[in-house]
Motif scaffolding. Structure first.
Motif, PDB file in Angstrom:
ATOM      1  N   LYS A 338       4.905  11.208   8.367  1.00 56.16           N
ATOM      2  CA  LYS A 338       4.792  10.943   6.933  1.00 56.16           C
ATOM      3  C   LYS A 338       5.865   9.988   6.430  1.00 56.16           C
ATOM      4  CE  LYS A 338       3.747  13.183   2.559  1.00 56.16           C
ATOM      5  NZ  LYS A 338       3.471  14.479   1.876  1.00 56.16           N
ATOM      6  N   PRO A 339       7.139  10.121   6.847  1.00 55.72           N
ATOM      7  CA  PRO A 339       8.126   9.131   6.401  1.00 55.72           C
ATOM      8  C   PRO A 339       7.723   7.700   6.742  1.00 55.72           C
ATOM      9  CG  PRO A 339       9.250  11.036   7.317  1.00 55.72           C
ATOM     10  CD  PRO A 339       7.787  11.220   7.610  1.00 55.72           C
ATOM     11  N   GLU A 340       7.146   7.497   7.921  1.00 53.67           N
ATOM     12  CA  GLU A 340       6.682   6.158   8.287  1.00 53.67           C
ATOM     13  C   GLU A 340       5.553   5.711   7.361  1.00 53.67           C
ATOM     14  OE1 GLU A 340       7.383   5.998  13.116  1.00 53.67           O
ATOM     15  OE2 GLU A 340       5.687   7.143  12.330  1.00 53.67           O
ATOM     16  N   ALA A 341       4.673   6.645   7.000  1.00 52.58           N
ATOM     17  CA  ALA A 341       3.575   6.310   6.090  1.00 52.58           C
ATOM     18  C   ALA A 341       4.107   5.899   4.723  1.00 52.58           C
ATOM     19  CB  ALA A 341       2.632   7.510   5.963  1.00 52.58           C
ATOM     20  N   LEU A 342       5.069   6.652   4.201  1.00 54.64           N
ATOM     21  CA  LEU A 342       5.624   6.345   2.887  1.00 54.64           C
ATOM     22  C   LEU A 342       6.399   5.029   2.907  1.00 54.64           C
ATOM     23  CD1 LEU A 342       6.792   9.919   1.831  1.00 54.64           C
ATOM     24  CD2 LEU A 342       4.710   8.706   1.152  1.00 54.64           C
ATOM     25  N   ASP A 343       7.064   4.747   4.024  1.00 53.39           N
ATOM     26  CA  ASP A 343       7.780   3.478   4.158  1.00 53.39           C
ATOM     27  C   ASP A 343       6.797   2.309   4.150  1.00 53.39           C
ATOM     28  OD1 ASP A 343      10.248   1.845   4.930  1.00 53.39           O
ATOM     29  OD2 ASP A 343       8.900   1.391   6.598  1.00 53.39           O
ATOM     30  N   ALA A 344       5.677   2.460   4.861  1.00 55.37           N
ATOM     31  CA  ALA A 344       4.655   1.412   4.877  1.00 55.37           C
ATOM     32  C   ALA A 344       4.086   1.190   3.483  1.00 55.37           C
ATOM     33  CB  ALA A 344       3.547   1.774   5.855  1.00 55.37           C
ATOM     34  N   LEU A 345       3.866   2.285   2.749  1.00 55.03           N
ATOM     35  CA  LEU A 345       3.348   2.181   1.385  1.00 55.03           C
ATOM     36  C   LEU A 345       4.324   1.410   0.502  1.00 55.03           C
ATOM     37  CD1 LEU A 345       1.321   2.918  -0.829  1.00 55.03           C
ATOM     38  CD2 LEU A 345       2.543   5.098  -1.096  1.00 55.03           C
ATOM     39  N   GLU A 346       5.626   1.687   0.602  1.00 52.89           N
ATOM     40  CA  GLU A 346       6.614   0.983  -0.214  1.00 52.89           C
ATOM     41  C   GLU A 346       6.653  -0.505   0.128  1.00 52.89           C
ATOM     42  OE1 GLU A 346       8.215   2.154  -2.847  1.00 52.89           O
ATOM     43  OE2 GLU A 346       6.971   3.938  -2.501  1.00 52.89           O
ATOM     44  N   ARG A 347       6.481  -0.823   1.389  1.00 48.36           N
ATOM     45  CA  ARG A 347       6.469  -2.234   1.791  1.00 48.36           C
ATOM     46  C   ARG A 347       5.263  -2.946   1.198  1.00 48.36           C
ATOM     47  NH1 ARG A 347       7.047  -1.590   8.144  1.00 48.36           N
ATOM     48  NH2 ARG A 347       6.591  -3.837   8.119  1.00 48.36           N
ATOM     49  N   TRP A 348       4.114  -2.260   1.180  1.00 46.80           N
ATOM     50  CA  TRP A 348       2.918  -2.856   0.577  1.00 46.80           C
ATOM     51  C   TRP A 348       3.110  -3.031  -0.926  1.00 46.80           C
ATOM     52  CZ3 TRP A 348      -0.533  -1.370  -3.197  1.00 46.80           C
ATOM     53  CH2 TRP A 348      -1.706  -2.138  -3.294  1.00 46.80           C
ATOM     54  N   LYS A 349       3.688  -2.029  -1.587  1.00 46.59           N
ATOM     55  CA  LYS A 349       3.933  -2.119  -3.028  1.00 46.59           C
ATOM     56  C   LYS A 349       4.835  -3.308  -3.364  1.00 46.59           C
ATOM     57  CE  LYS A 349       3.423   2.770  -4.363  1.00 46.59           C
ATOM     58  NZ  LYS A 349       4.138   3.962  -4.891  1.00 46.59           N
ATOM     59  N   ALA A 350       5.836  -3.558  -2.521  1.00 47.82           N
ATOM     60  CA  ALA A 350       6.750  -4.666  -2.771  1.00 47.82           C
ATOM     61  C   ALA A 350       6.015  -6.007  -2.711  1.00 47.82           C
ATOM     62  CB  ALA A 350       7.895  -4.645  -1.758  1.00 47.82           C
ATOM     63  N   ARG A 351       4.955  -6.082  -1.920  1.00 45.84           N
ATOM     64  CA  ARG A 351       4.168  -7.311  -1.814  1.00 45.84           C
ATOM     65  C   ARG A 351       3.252  -7.514  -3.018  1.00 45.84           C
ATOM     66  NH1 ARG A 351       1.510  -6.723   4.217  1.00 45.84           N
ATOM     67  NH2 ARG A 351       3.440  -6.584   5.444  1.00 45.84           N
ATOM     68  N   HIS A 352       2.867  -6.420  -3.669  1.00 45.70           N
ATOM     69  CA  HIS A 352       1.840  -6.488  -4.714  1.00 45.70           C
ATOM     70  C   HIS A 352       2.285  -5.761  -5.984  1.00 45.70           C
ATOM     71  CE1 HIS A 352      -0.973  -8.010  -1.677  1.00 45.70           C
ATOM     72  NE2 HIS A 352      -0.556  -7.034  -0.885  1.00 45.70           N
ATOM     73  N   PRO A 353       3.399  -6.168  -6.602  1.00 49.82           N
ATOM     74  CA  PRO A 353       3.888  -5.439  -7.786  1.00 49.82           C
ATOM     75  C   PRO A 353       2.907  -5.467  -8.954  1.00 49.82           C
ATOM     76  CG  PRO A 353       5.061  -7.522  -7.499  1.00 49.82           C
ATOM     77  CD  PRO A 353       4.271  -7.305  -6.257  1.00 49.82           C
ATOM     78  N   GLY A 354       2.172  -6.561  -9.130  1.00 49.96           N
ATOM     79  CA  GLY A 354       1.219  -6.629 -10.221  1.00 49.96           C
ATOM     80  C   GLY A 354       0.075  -5.659 -10.055  1.00 49.96           C
ATOM     81  N   VAL A 355      -0.355  -5.448  -8.833  1.00 49.55           N
ATOM     82  CA  VAL A 355      -1.424  -4.487  -8.540  1.00 49.55           C
ATOM     83  C   VAL A 355      -0.917  -3.068  -8.751  1.00 49.55           C
ATOM     84  CG1 VAL A 355      -2.940  -3.588  -6.741  1.00 49.55           C
ATOM     85  CG2 VAL A 355      -2.564  -6.056  -6.931  1.00 49.55           C
ATOM     86  N   VAL A 356       0.293  -2.803  -8.273  1.00 51.87           N
ATOM     87  CA  VAL A 356       0.871  -1.455  -8.371  1.00 51.87           C
ATOM     88  C   VAL A 356       0.937  -1.003  -9.816  1.00 51.87           C
ATOM     89  CG1 VAL A 356       2.962  -0.093  -7.989  1.00 51.87           C
ATOM     90  CG2 VAL A 356       2.168  -1.683  -6.230  1.00 51.87           C
ATOM     91  N   ALA A 357       1.237  -1.910 -10.723  1.00 49.98           N
ATOM     92  CA  ALA A 357       1.371  -1.563 -12.142  1.00 49.98           C
ATOM     93  C   ALA A 357       0.060  -1.068 -12.743  1.00 49.98           C
ATOM     94  CB  ALA A 357       1.871  -2.773 -12.920  1.00 49.98           C
ATOM     95  N   GLN A 358      -1.068  -1.393 -12.102  1.00 53.15           N
ATOM     96  CA  GLN A 358      -2.367  -1.012 -12.638  1.00 53.15           C
ATOM     97  C   GLN A 358      -2.959   0.233 -11.962  1.00 53.15           C
ATOM     98  OE1 GLN A 358      -4.950  -4.600 -13.553  1.00 53.15           O
ATOM     99  NE2 GLN A 358      -3.467  -5.580 -12.183  1.00 53.15           N
TER     100      GLN A 358
END
Length: 411
Positions: A338-358
């Motif tokens: 799970k920590p690896e999964a959450l780390d991957a999710l944070e990396r994806w969020k950093a790439r797409h901040p505009g999407v994350v906000a929605q």
């Protein structure tokens, strides 16, 4: 209590000597609870714990590396198990079988804890009749963004549906965020019929509490609702039973409650120290569950006929027969932990901040995929709340763990 060879202790439990290895090992660093503390906890609440798990074959969910690492699931009882531990041979849906542990006494309970089992995971059948469950299990599983008040509102609707069909539910916290309702039933129906009754209950709860509750099996279709998880009644599935300690930092406990106290009983209140005090003061809130008359599923099965078959998901048109989602999903990662999964999710969020906000809380899907002996994790994002022209395309997975091919299902 007396020391034995090596870093171990032997305790006497009702005339049996039980060896506890590494008794001083700190299992829960935050409250400072050791392995021996856990043994003493389970012995203190043994009547209640055995009421929930005793006499039933159980999967051994072992946290041998502590709560910071994934548990592994051991179906087969160790060959060198003591004679005070009973066994039963289960035949699984995929055609395999295993001789599983059956605990019936306090010594067996201590022995299981020594193996690294924090929570107890019994099947809904008695060892004397492995084909006919004597429990229907209602698992109220909140999606992200759902608060305790909504969970309780759904629980009250579930209680009402059960009562309308001649059934009595016994509530307990799940030990995580949700709530379980245990319903003792006559052992007259097979697993298929019990699962159908549970699915019918879930559909009726959704009908009475639209928007609050969901019977949709596919996670991306539930929104911010409480999922009434009927599939916990499928053959081979287990649920953490009463007084199980869950692998959370605060040593939270799955705790039986009276219906009168459910609304004010947030799961965070029930930890190993507080449950020990509660049990010493008032005993087990579910102490009457074995004395109550088992219920009949006839009413729910009649309702199943009235409602008709549940809607089936569409299938992909590629000939593979796979389920096609109705939602705009993208997959982010597959990981071993799970920590690896959450780390991957944070990396994806950093790439797409505009999407994350929605995104809404329930749009982020981190699923524990349970196989026959282990867990792995899948991370997906539902882009339903992102305008179509702003949705990112499916990208290469940030992590692409190849899990064992053991018919994994999401947990």
């Amino acid at each position: 209590m007396s020391p034995s060879k090596g870093d171990a202790t032997t305790i006497e439990v009702d005339g049996h000597e039980v060896r506890i290895s590494s008794p001083g090992k700190v299992v829960f660093p935050e409250p400072g609870i050791t392995k021996l503390d856990l043994v003493h906890y389970y012995l203190a609440v043994a009547d209640g714990a055995l009421r929930g798990a005793g006499g039933r074959p159980m999967v051994l969910k072992r946290f041998v590396k502590g709560i910071g690492a994934e548990a592994f699931f051991q179906k087969r009882v160790p060959e060198n198990h003591p004679d005070y531990v009973d066994t039963a041979t289960l035949h699984y849906a995929r055609g395999t079988s295993a001789e599983e542990a059956v605990i019936r006494n306090r010594a067996a309970l201590a022995w299981v804890v020594n193996l690294g089992c924090l929570d107890l995971n019994p099947h809904p059948v008695r060892a004397e009749d492995l084909d006919h469950p004597d429990e229907l299990r209602v698992d109220l599983d909140p999606m992200p963004g759902v608060d305790w008040a909504q969970i309780i509102d759904v629980a009250m609707v579930a209680r009402e549906v059960l009562a309308d069909h001649g059934l009595v539910g016994w509530p307990k916290t799940s030990g995580s965020r949700g709530l379980h309702i245990t319903v003792r039933i006559e052992p007259r129906w097979d697993f298929r019929e019990v699962r159908l009754a549970a699915e019918t209950l879930a559909r009726e709860v959704e009908n009475r509490a639209p928007g609050m509750a969901s019977a949709r099996w596919w996670k991306e279709e539930r929104g911010e609702s409480v999922f009434v998880d009927f599939n916990q009644n499928a053959k081979d599935r287990t649920v953490a039973s009463a007084y199980s300690v869950r692998p959370l930092p605060d040593a939270r406990v799955s705790t039986p409650l009276d219906w009168s106290e459910v609304r004010g009983s947030n799961p965070e209140r029930f930890t190993v120290p507080t449950v020990l005090e509660r049990y010493a003061e008032r005993g087990d809130a579910a102490s009457g569950i074995d004395d109550a008359t088992p219920g009949s599923l006839d009413g729910l099965l009649r309702l199943a006929e009235e409602l008709g078959p549940a809607e089936k998901p569409p299938r992909a048109g590629d000939g593979a027969g796979r389920r096609a989602s109705t939602m705009p999903l993208i997959e982010i990662a597959r990981t071993k932990t799970k920590p690896e999964a959450l780390d991957a999710l944070e990396r994806w969020k950093a790439r797409h901040p505009g999407v994350v906000a929605q995104l809404h809380p329930a749009d982020v899907l981190v699923d524990g995929m349970r196989g026959s002996s282990s867990l792995w994790y899948r991370v997906r994002v539902n882009l339903q709340h992102v305008p179509e022209g702003e949705r990112p395309e499916q990208e290469p997975l940030i992590a692409d763990y190849d899990p064992p091919h053991d018919h994994s299902t999401h947990r």
